[in-house]
Design a protein around this motif. Structure first.
Motif, PDB file in Angstrom:
ATOM      1  N   ALA A 141     -16.790   6.401 -42.946  1.00  0.00           N
ATOM      2  CA  ALA A 141     -16.962   7.079 -41.659  1.00  0.00           C
ATOM      3  C   ALA A 141     -16.097   6.454 -40.567  1.00  0.00           C
ATOM      4  N   GLU A 142     -15.702   5.180 -40.759  1.00  0.00           N
ATOM      5  CA  GLU A 142     -14.869   4.528 -39.742  1.00  0.00           C
ATOM      6  C   GLU A 142     -13.484   5.202 -39.648  1.00  0.00           C
ATOM      7  N   ASN A 143     -13.151   6.052 -40.613  1.00  0.00           N
ATOM      8  CA  ASN A 143     -11.851   6.744 -40.574  1.00  0.00           C
ATOM      9  C   ASN A 143     -11.889   8.025 -39.730  1.00  0.00           C
ATOM     10  N   ASP A 144     -13.085   8.472 -39.336  1.00  0.00           N
ATOM     11  CA  ASP A 144     -13.180   9.771 -38.663  1.00  0.00           C
ATOM     12  C   ASP A 144     -12.314   9.889 -37.404  1.00  0.00           C
ATOM     13  N   PRO A 145     -12.269   8.865 -36.527  1.00  0.00           N
ATOM     14  CA  PRO A 145     -11.407   9.012 -35.344  1.00  0.00           C
ATOM     15  C   PRO A 145      -9.937   9.249 -35.711  1.00  0.00           C
ATOM     16  N   THR A 146      -9.461   8.610 -36.779  1.00  0.00           N
ATOM     17  CA  THR A 146      -8.080   8.807 -37.216  1.00  0.00           C
ATOM     18  C   THR A 146      -7.893  10.231 -37.751  1.00  0.00           C
ATOM     19  N   ILE A 147      -8.894  10.721 -38.476  1.00  0.00           N
ATOM     20  CA  ILE A 147      -8.821  12.092 -39.010  1.00  0.00           C
ATOM     21  C   ILE A 147      -8.766  13.094 -37.852  1.00  0.00           C
ATOM     22  N   ARG A 148      -9.532  12.818 -36.781  1.00  0.00           N
ATOM     23  CA  ARG A 148      -9.518  13.718 -35.609  1.00  0.00           C
ATOM     24  C   ARG A 148      -8.132  13.785 -34.983  1.00  0.00           C
ATOM     25  N   LYS A 149      -7.361  12.688 -35.078  1.00  0.00           N
ATOM     26  CA  LYS A 149      -5.994  12.716 -34.534  1.00  0.00           C
ATOM     27  C   LYS A 149      -5.157  13.761 -35.265  1.00  0.00           C
ATOM     28  N   ALA A 150      -5.336  13.845 -36.580  1.00  0.00           N
ATOM     29  CA  ALA A 150      -4.581  14.843 -37.357  1.00  0.00           C
ATOM     30  C   ALA A 150      -5.046  16.249 -37.005  1.00  0.00           C
ATOM     31  N   LEU A 151      -6.332  16.395 -36.702  1.00  0.00           N
ATOM     32  CA  LEU A 151      -6.838  17.715 -36.275  1.00  0.00           C
ATOM     33  C   LEU A 151      -6.256  18.078 -34.913  1.00  0.00           C
ATOM     34  N   ALA A 152      -6.053  17.071 -34.060  1.00  0.00           N
ATOM     35  CA  ALA A 152      -5.498  17.325 -32.720  1.00  0.00           C
ATOM     36  C   ALA A 152      -4.063  17.815 -32.814  1.00  0.00           C
ATOM     37  N   ILE A 153      -3.366  17.395 -33.832  1.00  0.00           N
ATOM     38  CA  ILE A 153      -1.974  17.831 -33.993  1.00  0.00           C
ATOM     39  C   ILE A 153      -1.922  19.278 -34.483  1.00  0.00           C
ATOM     40  N   GLY A 154      -3.011  19.752 -35.093  1.00  0.00           N
ATOM     41  CA  GLY A 154      -3.031  21.173 -35.410  1.00  0.00           C
ATOM     42  C   GLY A 154      -3.654  21.591 -36.731  1.00  0.00           C
TER      43      GLY A 154
END
Lengths: 246, 321
Positions: free
Chosen positions: A66-79
């Motif tokens: 779960a500690e990876n979720d903020p990094t995954i959100r960055k990829a979602l922010a890119i599109g």
């Protein structure tokens, strides 16, 4: 096109590399984590461009806690449209690839994209393994990808040059420089990323084929030996007689 | 333990990295017992020389499907060779061919892969291989637990040692199936020496001010018997071909000598060159961060220093060495 982009979470390029617990664990203290640059700049952005041109979807996948979720959100922010996290500690490439292949098998993606390597373990392993486990063709170090329907035209780096290849989807590809230009997430993307779906999938059974037993830092570099700019010949003398490399 | 080596070839020549991989396998086998078998997937100049670096036998596959680079088929061939020779270890080079073939082979054999090995395996407690991690900022000692052990060796990190064997070239057949990749065009670089295999590299950056000034870089490289490289901005501005770009996004290299001229030494550039044995930095700015990672340095103007270096190299007659 149904596109899966696999992303890894890595320490920022400028992070200080140190180890704890008797040099067996990476010291995450004060380290900023980012999406692995090759996954983000090349694989993800090219996936988005193909989707924008032809329609379809881009899902990002990460293997980790779960500690990876903020990094995954960055990829979602890119599109990316949505994200999947397989809840598994990624320590070994084959075990990680097995997790990805087990998940991807049922989803029938047209392509699975990776960056050419991660900047932490520098393995260049998981993409090729996923291809073999899915029994799909693998194109490594690709610098161009054009799709025409399900037919792909790819340029890849090979030893001593480049090759142009034709391949039919589905395939697995690792992306290198040239594939796309990095995108910077805008405010709308960052806002939208908060509510995009991030599905957590439980891990399947797999065994670690390798394990890191310890880390080591290279010996500290001594001070630079400066040679006078008026007498560069001395440099060559030093390289010959002291360093013994010319 | 018997060892299989992938003798990668290109344009009908055995790569230098294949000799390194063979020597790596041979040094391992001399210590632990076992035969070294090299597998080539094409007829190539230099196959008979593999024996000089310790191959007990050379297997050669003649299959027209392998005329282009087909990583999946090569992985299948290596698996078949490992079975035929009862090998538990496969050694490849961690170059662009190994990066493609090794992971496929690992998945096909359920093997453990250490990519980018910089030293021979340590078998004191299991089978542990040292590799560079964090873009050259550290090393990891990685234990392979799987039965099949696959190692890809970082180019220029293992000294080739002669260990002459009477090796015969035998033809080898394996059912490889068809490739799903259709190679329509090859664009090979004109250089004989791929950057990743060069012992010495002369590299230049924005400090050279324009592509028209590269003559002195090429001449210095020629006098030293070195390959040429460049920094990212230089390749982005198309002053130099993209394949010369070294750094995090370009190629990572590990030469014995890296001479950086007019390159400030951003961390992304260092990530691609910090494993070089000796680093020389020439820069007008004494505060350039690259000096902190350098072994030798000259604070001075490239247009003044480099011509003098060329003269000195000519006097020492280095090009003929």
């Amino acid at each position: 096109m149904k596109i899966l982009v696999c992303i890894s979470k890595v320490p920022d390029t400028t992070a200080k590399i140190a180890f704890t617990e008797n040099n067996t664990k990476f010291d995450t203290n004060g380290v900023q984590f980012i999406v692995n640059p090759y996954d983000e700049w090349y694989a993800l952005v090219r996936g988005l461009e193909i989707k924008e041109a032809q329609g379809g979807s881009v899902t990002v996948l990460n293997v980790g806690g779960a500690e990876n979720d903020p990094t995954i959100r960055k990829a979602l922010a890119i599109g990316a449209d949505d994200a999947v996290r397989i809840n598994f500690e990624a320590k070994d490439a084959l075990a990680t690839a097995t997790q990805i292949a087990e998940f991807a098998k049922a989803e029938n993606y047209d392509m699975v994209l990776f960056g050419k390597e991660t900047i932490d373990y520098n393995g260049s392993q998981v993409g090729g393994m996923v291809a073999a486990l899915l029994d799909q063709p693998f194109i490594s170090n690709a610098s161009k990808l054009e799709m025409d329907g399900n037919k792909g035209k790819v340029e890849r780096d090979i030893q001593g040059g480049k090759e142009v290849i034709e391949v039919e989807a589905p395939f697995v590809l690792s992306a290198a420089k040239g594939m796309a230009e990095a995108r910077i997430p805008n405010m709308r993307g960052i806002m939208a990323a908060r509510t995009k779906p991030l599905k957590v999938v439980e891990a399947s059974a797999s065994a670690d084929a390798t394990e890191v037993v310890s880390y080591e830092l290279p010996p500290a570099k001594g001070d630079v030996k400066l040679v006078d700019a008026d007498n560069p010949a001395e440099l060559l003398e030093l390289l010959r007689n002291e360093a013994k490399i010319i | 333990m018997n060892v299989i080596v992938y003798a990668n070839t290109n344009q009908n020549k055995v790569h230098k990295s294949a000799f390194e991989a063979t020597s790596y396998a041979s040094q391992f086998a001399s210590k632990h017992g076992g035969k070294v078998t090299a597998l080539a997937t094409a007829e190539a100049e230099g196959l008979e020389e593999l024996g000089k670096y310790g191959a007990d036998k050379v297997l050669q596959i003649n299959d027209s499907k392998l005329a282009d680079f087909k990583p999946e088929l090569i992985a299948k061939a290596l698996k078949a060779a490992a079975e035929a020779e009862q090998a538990e270890v496969v050694v490849l080079s961690h170059d662009l061919s190994g990066k493609s073939v090794a992971p496929i082979l690992a998945a096909l054999t359920k093997g453990g892969l250490v990519s980018g090995a910089v030293d021979l395996p340590n078998t004191d407690d299991g089978f542990v291989v040292k590799k560079a991690v964090f873009s050259g900022k550290a090393f990891a000692h990685t234990k392979i637990n799987a039965e099949m052990k696959i190692i890809s060796v970082m180019p220029n990190s293992i000294e080739k040692k002669e260990n002459s064997k009477e090796s015969n070239i035998e033809s080898f057949d394996a059912a490889l199936g068809d490739s799903r990749l259709n190679v329509v065009e090859q664009k090979m670089e004109s250089t004989d020496l791929p950057l990743t295999e060069a012992d010495k590299v002369v590299s230049a950056g924005r400090g050279l001010k324009g592509p028209e000034n590269w003559e002195i870089i090429e001449e210095l490289a020629k006098e030293l018997g070195a390959a040429t490289a460049c920094s990212r901005p230089v390749s982005d501005m198309d002053w130099r071909p993209h394949h010369e770009h070294v750094g995090q996004t370009g190629v990572a290299i590990r030469p014995n000598l890296y001479i950086a001229i007019g390159i400030s030494g951003a961390i992304q550039h260092l990530a691609g060159v910090n494993q070089s044995k000796v680093i020389v930095v020439i820069n007008t700015d004494p505060e350039a961060p690259f000096f902190k990672s350098a072994d030798y340095g000259i604070v001075g103007d490239a247009f003044d220093v480099v011509p003098k270096l060329i003269e000195a190299a000519k006097e020492m007659n280095l090009a003929s060495n």
